[in-house]
Design a protein around this motif. Structure first.
Motif, PDB file in Angstrom:
ATOM      1  N   SER A 174      32.967  30.261  35.141  1.00  0.00           N
ATOM      2  CA  SER A 174      32.677  31.053  36.335  1.00  0.00           C
ATOM      3  C   SER A 174      33.836  31.979  36.674  1.00  0.00           C
ATOM      4  O   SER A 174      33.633  33.124  37.103  1.00  0.00           O
ATOM      5  N   LEU A 175      35.070  31.512  36.491  1.00  0.00           N
ATOM      6  CA  LEU A 175      36.230  32.374  36.734  1.00  0.00           C
ATOM      7  C   LEU A 175      36.257  33.544  35.757  1.00  0.00           C
ATOM      8  O   LEU A 175      36.653  34.657  36.116  1.00  0.00           O
ATOM      9  N   LYS A 176      35.836  33.304  34.512  1.00  0.00           N
ATOM     10  CA  LYS A 176      35.787  34.399  33.550  1.00  0.00           C
ATOM     11  C   LYS A 176      34.737  35.437  33.926  1.00  0.00           C
ATOM     12  O   LYS A 176      34.899  36.622  33.628  1.00  0.00           O
ATOM     13  N   ASP A 177      33.676  35.009  34.588  1.00  0.00           N
ATOM     14  CA  ASP A 177      32.620  35.934  34.997  1.00  0.00           C
ATOM     15  C   ASP A 177      32.957  36.707  36.268  1.00  0.00           C
ATOM     16  O   ASP A 177      32.229  37.641  36.621  1.00  0.00           O
ATOM     17  N   SER A 178      34.012  36.329  36.956  1.00  0.00           N
ATOM     18  CA  SER A 178      34.363  37.003  38.201  1.00  0.00           C
ATOM     19  C   SER A 178      34.886  38.406  37.921  1.00  0.00           C
ATOM     20  O   SER A 178      35.469  38.662  36.860  1.00  0.00           O
ATOM     21  N   PRO A 179      34.685  39.348  38.839  1.00  0.00           N
ATOM     22  CA  PRO A 179      35.233  40.704  38.657  1.00  0.00           C
ATOM     23  C   PRO A 179      36.751  40.671  38.549  1.00  0.00           C
ATOM     24  O   PRO A 179      37.422  39.899  39.241  1.00  0.00           O
ATOM     25  N   LYS A 180      37.305  41.510  37.704  1.00  0.00           N
ATOM     26  CA  LYS A 180      38.748  41.509  37.485  1.00  0.00           C
ATOM     27  C   LYS A 180      39.536  41.848  38.744  1.00  0.00           C
ATOM     28  O   LYS A 180      40.563  41.198  39.008  1.00  0.00           O
ATOM     29  N   PRO A 181      39.135  42.838  39.548  1.00  0.00           N
ATOM     30  CA  PRO A 181      39.924  43.095  40.771  1.00  0.00           C
ATOM     31  C   PRO A 181      39.975  41.895  41.712  1.00  0.00           C
ATOM     32  O   PRO A 181      41.044  41.583  42.266  1.00  0.00           O
ATOM     33  N   ALA A 182      38.830  41.227  41.892  1.00  0.00           N
ATOM     34  CA  ALA A 182      38.819  40.054  42.780  1.00  0.00           C
ATOM     35  C   ALA A 182      39.676  38.929  42.229  1.00  0.00           C
ATOM     36  O   ALA A 182      40.399  38.253  42.976  1.00  0.00           O
ATOM     37  N   LEU A 183      39.640  38.733  40.921  1.00  0.00           N
ATOM     38  CA  LEU A 183      40.425  37.653  40.311  1.00  0.00           C
ATOM     39  C   LEU A 183      41.918  37.936  40.397  1.00  0.00           C
ATOM     40  O   LEU A 183      42.710  37.078  40.824  1.00  0.00           O
ATOM     41  N   TYR A 184      42.322  39.150  40.029  1.00  0.00           N
ATOM     42  CA  TYR A 184      43.749  39.467  39.992  1.00  0.00           C
ATOM     43  C   TYR A 184      44.344  39.548  41.398  1.00  0.00           C
ATOM     44  O   TYR A 184      45.472  39.092  41.633  1.00  0.00           O
ATOM     45  N   LEU A 185      43.612  40.128  42.333  1.00  0.00           N
ATOM     46  CA  LEU A 185      44.123  40.221  43.700  1.00  0.00           C
ATOM     47  C   LEU A 185      44.220  38.846  44.358  1.00  0.00           C
ATOM     48  O   LEU A 185      45.154  38.578  45.134  1.00  0.00           O
ATOM     49  N   SER A 186      43.270  37.980  44.055  1.00  0.00           N
ATOM     50  CA  SER A 186      43.326  36.625  44.621  1.00  0.00           C
ATOM     51  C   SER A 186      44.510  35.845  44.065  1.00  0.00           C
ATOM     52  O   SER A 186      45.215  35.140  44.809  1.00  0.00           O
ATOM     53  N   LEU A 187      44.746  35.970  42.763  1.00  0.00           N
ATOM     54  CA  LEU A 187      45.900  35.278  42.171  1.00  0.00           C
ATOM     55  C   LEU A 187      47.219  35.861  42.664  1.00  0.00           C
ATOM     56  O   LEU A 187      48.191  35.119  42.887  1.00  0.00           O
TER      57      LEU A 187
END
Length: 259
Positions: free
Chosen positions: A100-113
């Protein structure tokens, strides 16, 4: 003797096969319901096989084959057992979360991290240097209060659009104000430990709302929320633990200096 033995064997073999074919043919069907006929049939078969097995020139293997031929009109066919197919195991919770994390949009994933860096950097820096910094701990609490307020107001933006699956009802809109109120309460405490505990409570309430009360959220967002909440909670608790350890060391040093 050998010349006399061969006709004897030939007569026994043909005699047995003829009787079996004759008895196992269509004439055998009417006699299935009659127990007397079945008993006589089995007795005749056993007698023929015994006569054939008493021959001195036959080995046990040939006798066993003859018994099979006597009781079966057609040669036996053994089906090969197919190996059992390996049962496909369903992926576990951790594997599904990673997918599911791999399917998340890259901006949302990188900004959250990237938003987790201020939480992790404060206790990590103090642990490496072995010194507790009250200013850094208070800055972490401030940043945590802002993050909790952002997570609470995010539900307003999700529920207000007309085509949103979440309705702008009392449950969704009123619950979104609870985490910011808890965050403001955390800023009123003088002790960083109490502030950290209050922020942990606010983060837990916000996570419960996002995961349980708003199921229309996509799965990748829920997994991202769980991961972010766990990291923030552990960082706040680590800061509180370092503060407690620092106070204990300070009190021990004062006690030794006085003595």
């Amino acid at each position: 003797d050998k010349a006399n033995m061969f006709p004897f064997l030939q007569r026994c073999c043909f005699h047995t096969s003829f009787k079996v074919q004759k008895l196992t043919g269509p004439r055998l069907l009417p006699y299935r319901k009659n127990k007397t006929t079945c008993c006589s049939l089995s007795f005749r078969l056993q007698t023929d096989v015994c006569l054939f097995s008493r021959s001195p020139s036959l080995n046990p293997a040939s006798v066993y084959v003859t018994k099979l031929q006597a009781f079966h009109t057609s040669p036996p066919f053994f089906k090969k057992k197919t190996p059992k197919e390996s049962e496909t195991k369903e992926p576990g919770v951790l594997e599904r979360s990673v997918e599911s994390l791999k399917d998340s949009p890259k901006p949302a994933l990188y900004l959250s991290l990237a938003g987790l860096i201020p939480f992790v950097s404060v206790p990590l820096t103090m642990a490496i240097q072995g010194t507790y910094y009250p200013e850094a701990a208070f800055a972490q609490v401030m940043y945590g209060a802002v993050t909790v307020s952002f997570l609470g107001g995010m539900r307003w933006g999700f529920a207000l659009p007309e085509n949103s699956p979440a309705k702008p009802d009392w449950l969704n809109l009123a619950n979104s104000t609870v985490p910011p109120l808890l965050a403001c309460q955390a800023l009123l405490f003088k002790d960083v430990t109490q502030s950290a505990v209050m922020l942990v409570l606010a983060l837990g309430v916000a996570l419960h709302y996002d995961v349980a009360l708003l199921p229309p959220y996509p799965r990748w967002f829920k997994v991202l929320r769980v991961v972010g909440t766990v990291v923030m909670v552990l960082s706040l608790l680590a800061t509180a633990a370092l503060k407690t350890i620092s106070e204990e060391q300070l009190s021990n040093s004062r006690y030794k200096w006085q003595n």
